[in-house]
Motif scaffolding. Structure first.
Motif, PDB file in Angstrom:
ATOM      1  N   GLY A  29      79.208   1.395 104.207  1.00 59.55           N
ATOM      2  CA  GLY A  29      79.579   2.809 104.132  1.00 59.55           C
ATOM      3  C   GLY A  29      80.157   3.247 102.802  1.00 59.55           C
ATOM      4  N   ALA A  30      80.808   4.368 102.855  1.00 61.07           N
ATOM      5  CA  ALA A  30      81.418   4.969 101.672  1.00 61.07           C
ATOM      6  C   ALA A  30      82.422   4.001 101.032  1.00 61.07           C
ATOM      7  CB  ALA A  30      82.113   6.265 102.054  1.00 61.07           C
ATOM      8  N   ILE A  31      82.614   4.153  99.742  1.00 58.75           N
ATOM      9  CA  ILE A  31      83.489   3.247  98.987  1.00 58.75           C
ATOM     10  C   ILE A  31      84.885   3.162  99.613  1.00 58.75           C
ATOM     11  CG2 ILE A  31      84.613   2.852  96.757  1.00 58.75           C
ATOM     12  CD1 ILE A  31      82.143   4.134  95.442  1.00 58.75           C
ATOM     13  N   GLY A  32      85.437   4.286  99.993  1.00 55.80           N
ATOM     14  CA  GLY A  32      86.766   4.282 100.609  1.00 55.80           C
ATOM     15  C   GLY A  32      86.794   3.506 101.916  1.00 55.80           C
ATOM     16  N   ASP A  33      85.734   3.632 102.718  1.00 53.80           N
ATOM     17  CA  ASP A  33      85.654   2.878 103.972  1.00 53.80           C
ATOM     18  C   ASP A  33      85.532   1.381 103.705  1.00 53.80           C
ATOM     19  OD1 ASP A  33      85.782   5.214 105.435  1.00 53.80           O
ATOM     20  OD2 ASP A  33      83.617   5.346 105.750  1.00 53.80           O
ATOM     21  N   VAL A  34      84.760   1.037 102.695  1.00 56.19           N
ATOM     22  CA  VAL A  34      84.621  -0.376 102.334  1.00 56.19           C
ATOM     23  C   VAL A  34      85.966  -0.935 101.887  1.00 56.19           C
ATOM     24  CG1 VAL A  34      83.541  -1.996 100.718  1.00 56.19           C
ATOM     25  CG2 VAL A  34      82.165  -0.185 101.766  1.00 56.19           C
ATOM     26  N   THR A  70      88.366  -1.511 104.797  1.00 54.62           N
ATOM     27  CA  THR A  70      88.073  -2.644 105.675  1.00 54.62           C
ATOM     28  C   THR A  70      88.414  -3.989 105.047  1.00 54.62           C
ATOM     29  OG1 THR A  70      85.762  -2.656 104.981  1.00 54.62           O
ATOM     30  CG2 THR A  70      86.305  -1.454 106.998  1.00 54.62           C
ATOM     31  N   THR A  71      88.681  -4.012 103.755  1.00 56.50           N
ATOM     32  CA  THR A  71      89.105  -5.283 103.152  1.00 56.50           C
ATOM     33  C   THR A  71      90.454  -5.740 103.696  1.00 56.50           C
ATOM     34  OG1 THR A  71      90.125  -4.220 101.217  1.00 56.50           O
ATOM     35  CG2 THR A  71      87.800  -4.893 101.018  1.00 56.50           C
ATOM     36  N   ALA A  72      91.141  -4.863 104.389  1.00 59.16           N
ATOM     37  CA  ALA A  72      92.434  -5.225 104.984  1.00 59.16           C
ATOM     38  C   ALA A  72      92.300  -6.343 106.021  1.00 59.16           C
ATOM     39  CB  ALA A  72      93.080  -3.995 105.618  1.00 59.16           C
ATOM     40  N   LEU A  77      84.379 -19.792 104.419  1.00 61.01           N
ATOM     41  CA  LEU A  77      83.622 -19.237 103.304  1.00 61.01           C
ATOM     42  C   LEU A  77      83.251 -17.818 103.725  1.00 61.01           C
ATOM     43  CD1 LEU A  77      82.054 -19.785 100.579  1.00 61.01           C
ATOM     44  CD2 LEU A  77      80.077 -20.159 102.062  1.00 61.01           C
ATOM     45  N   VAL A  78      83.767 -16.835 103.007  1.00 57.75           N
ATOM     46  CA  VAL A  78      83.549 -15.437 103.366  1.00 57.75           C
ATOM     47  C   VAL A  78      82.508 -14.819 102.440  1.00 57.75           C
ATOM     48  CG1 VAL A  78      84.593 -13.138 103.573  1.00 57.75           C
ATOM     49  CG2 VAL A  78      85.877 -15.170 104.305  1.00 57.75           C
ATOM     50  N   THR A  79      81.445 -14.318 103.062  1.00 57.95           N
ATOM     51  CA  THR A  79      80.381 -13.615 102.355  1.00 57.95           C
ATOM     52  C   THR A  79      80.427 -12.163 102.792  1.00 57.95           C
ATOM     53  OG1 THR A  79      79.008 -15.613 102.366  1.00 57.95           O
ATOM     54  CG2 THR A  79      77.883 -13.522 101.959  1.00 57.95           C
ATOM     55  N   TRP A  80      80.258 -11.250 101.840  1.00 58.56           N
ATOM     56  CA  TRP A  80      80.317  -9.813 102.137  1.00 58.56           C
ATOM     57  C   TRP A  80      79.024  -9.176 101.657  1.00 58.56           C
ATOM     58  CZ3 TRP A  80      85.207  -7.289 103.463  1.00 58.56           C
ATOM     59  CH2 TRP A  80      85.099  -5.907 103.660  1.00 58.56           C
ATOM     60  N   VAL A  81      78.450  -8.302 102.491  1.00 63.15           N
ATOM     61  CA  VAL A  81      77.262  -7.538 102.118  1.00 63.15           C
ATOM     62  C   VAL A  81      77.639  -6.071 102.074  1.00 63.15           C
ATOM     63  CG1 VAL A  81      74.936  -6.820 102.806  1.00 63.15           C
ATOM     64  CG2 VAL A  81      75.644  -9.202 103.116  1.00 63.15           C
ATOM     65  N   THR A  82      77.276  -5.400 100.988  1.00 61.47           N
ATOM     66  CA  THR A  82      77.596  -3.985 100.816  1.00 61.47           C
ATOM     67  C   THR A  82      76.503  -3.306  99.997  1.00 61.47           C
ATOM     68  OG1 THR A  82      79.414  -2.472 100.308  1.00 61.47           O
ATOM     69  CG2 THR A  82      78.968  -4.225  98.704  1.00 61.47           C
ATOM     70  N   PHE A  91      80.154  -2.430  94.964  1.00 59.81           N
ATOM     71  CA  PHE A  91      80.195  -3.754  94.346  1.00 59.81           C
ATOM     72  C   PHE A  91      81.429  -3.953  93.473  1.00 59.81           C
ATOM     73  CE2 PHE A  91      79.251  -6.828  91.025  1.00 59.81           C
ATOM     74  CZ  PHE A  91      78.803  -7.901  91.770  1.00 59.81           C
ATOM     75  N   ASP A  92      81.728  -2.989  92.609  1.00 58.35           N
ATOM     76  CA  ASP A  92      82.831  -3.158  91.660  1.00 58.35           C
ATOM     77  C   ASP A  92      84.199  -3.273  92.312  1.00 58.35           C
ATOM     78  OD1 ASP A  92      81.241  -3.309  89.406  1.00 58.35           O
ATOM     79  OD2 ASP A  92      81.335  -1.167  88.999  1.00 58.35           O
ATOM     80  N   ILE A  93      84.403  -2.640  93.458  1.00 61.33           N
ATOM     81  CA  ILE A  93      85.727  -2.750  94.102  1.00 61.33           C
ATOM     82  C   ILE A  93      85.881  -4.056  94.878  1.00 61.33           C
ATOM     83  CG2 ILE A  93      86.055  -0.254  94.261  1.00 61.33           C
ATOM     84  CD1 ILE A  93      85.574  -0.591  97.325  1.00 61.33           C
ATOM     85  N   LEU A  94      84.774  -4.758  95.096  1.00 64.07           N
ATOM     86  CA  LEU A  94      84.824  -6.014  95.842  1.00 64.07           C
ATOM     87  C   LEU A  94      84.677  -7.257  94.975  1.00 64.07           C
ATOM     88  CD1 LEU A  94      82.575  -5.072  98.898  1.00 64.07           C
ATOM     89  CD2 LEU A  94      85.073  -5.145  98.829  1.00 64.07           C
ATOM     90  N   LYS A  95      84.090  -7.118  93.795  1.00 69.54           N
ATOM     91  CA  LYS A  95      83.676  -8.297  93.023  1.00 69.54           C
ATOM     92  C   LYS A  95      84.818  -9.226  92.618  1.00 69.54           C
ATOM     93  CE  LYS A  95      83.578  -6.055  88.517  1.00 69.54           C
ATOM     94  NZ  LYS A  95      82.731  -5.594  87.430  1.00 69.54           N
ATOM     95  N   ASN A  96      86.016  -8.741  92.500  1.00 68.66           N
ATOM     96  CA  ASN A  96      87.145  -9.600  92.115  1.00 68.66           C
ATOM     97  C   ASN A  96      88.131  -9.852  93.249  1.00 68.66           C
ATOM     98  OD1 ASN A  96      86.305  -9.945  89.392  1.00 68.66           O
ATOM     99  ND2 ASN A  96      87.035  -7.873  88.955  1.00 68.66           N
ATOM    100  N   ASN A  97      87.708  -9.562  94.464  1.00 65.25           N
ATOM    101  CA  ASN A  97      88.595  -9.769  95.610  1.00 65.25           C
ATOM    102  C   ASN A  97      88.725 -11.272  95.869  1.00 65.25           C
ATOM    103  OD1 ASN A  97      89.439 -10.135  98.433  1.00 65.25           O
ATOM    104  ND2 ASN A  97      89.352  -7.896  98.478  1.00 65.25           N
TER     105      ASN A  97
END
Length: 117
Positions: free
Chosen positions: A9-14, A17-19, A32-37, A42-48
């Motif tokens: 979904g939208a960037i804010g929703d993504v 949900t990282t919570a 091992l956690v894999t995320w599909v978006t 991508f940029d808000i998740l890549k360094n999580n």
């Protein structure tokens, strides 16, 4: 434990949900956690620090995951693209939405979460 999370979904929703990630790591410390978006998120998740692998829905995921069985698939989107992916994977357990005879189905442990939206 191999865990796949699908949130397109939208960037804010993504981002929101990282919570769930710290709790997943606490419960499954060796996971091992894999995320599909989508590419937009991508940029808000890549360094999580809680995400080990990050994939875009635009990739040929059926091919990438053909030899993978996930212990847990968490699909946090109920759009058709996300449901198709969740349904196409080999997994021991799904939480969220998937397709059953081309009909969206919500798992019992997720239906109240989706009803809030």
């Amino acid at each position: 434990m191999d865990i796949l999370i699908i949130k397109l979904g939208a960037i804010g929703d993504v981002l929101r949900t990282t919570a769930i990630l710290p709790g997943l790591r606490e419960k499954y410390p060796d996971s091992l956690v894999t995320w599909v978006t989508k590419a937009d998120s991508f940029d808000i998740l890549k360094n999580n620090e809680f995400i080990d692998k990050l994939h875009l829905i635009q990739e040929n995921l059926a091919e990438k995951f053909k030899d993978v069985e996930f212990d847990l698939v968490i699909n946090l989107d109920d759009d058709l693209e996300a449901c198709k992916l969740a349904s196409s994977l080999r997994s021991k357990k799904i939480i969220g939405t998937y397709l059953d005879d081309d009909k969206k189905v919500y798992t019992d442990d997720s239906s109240s979460w989706f009803e809030m939206g």
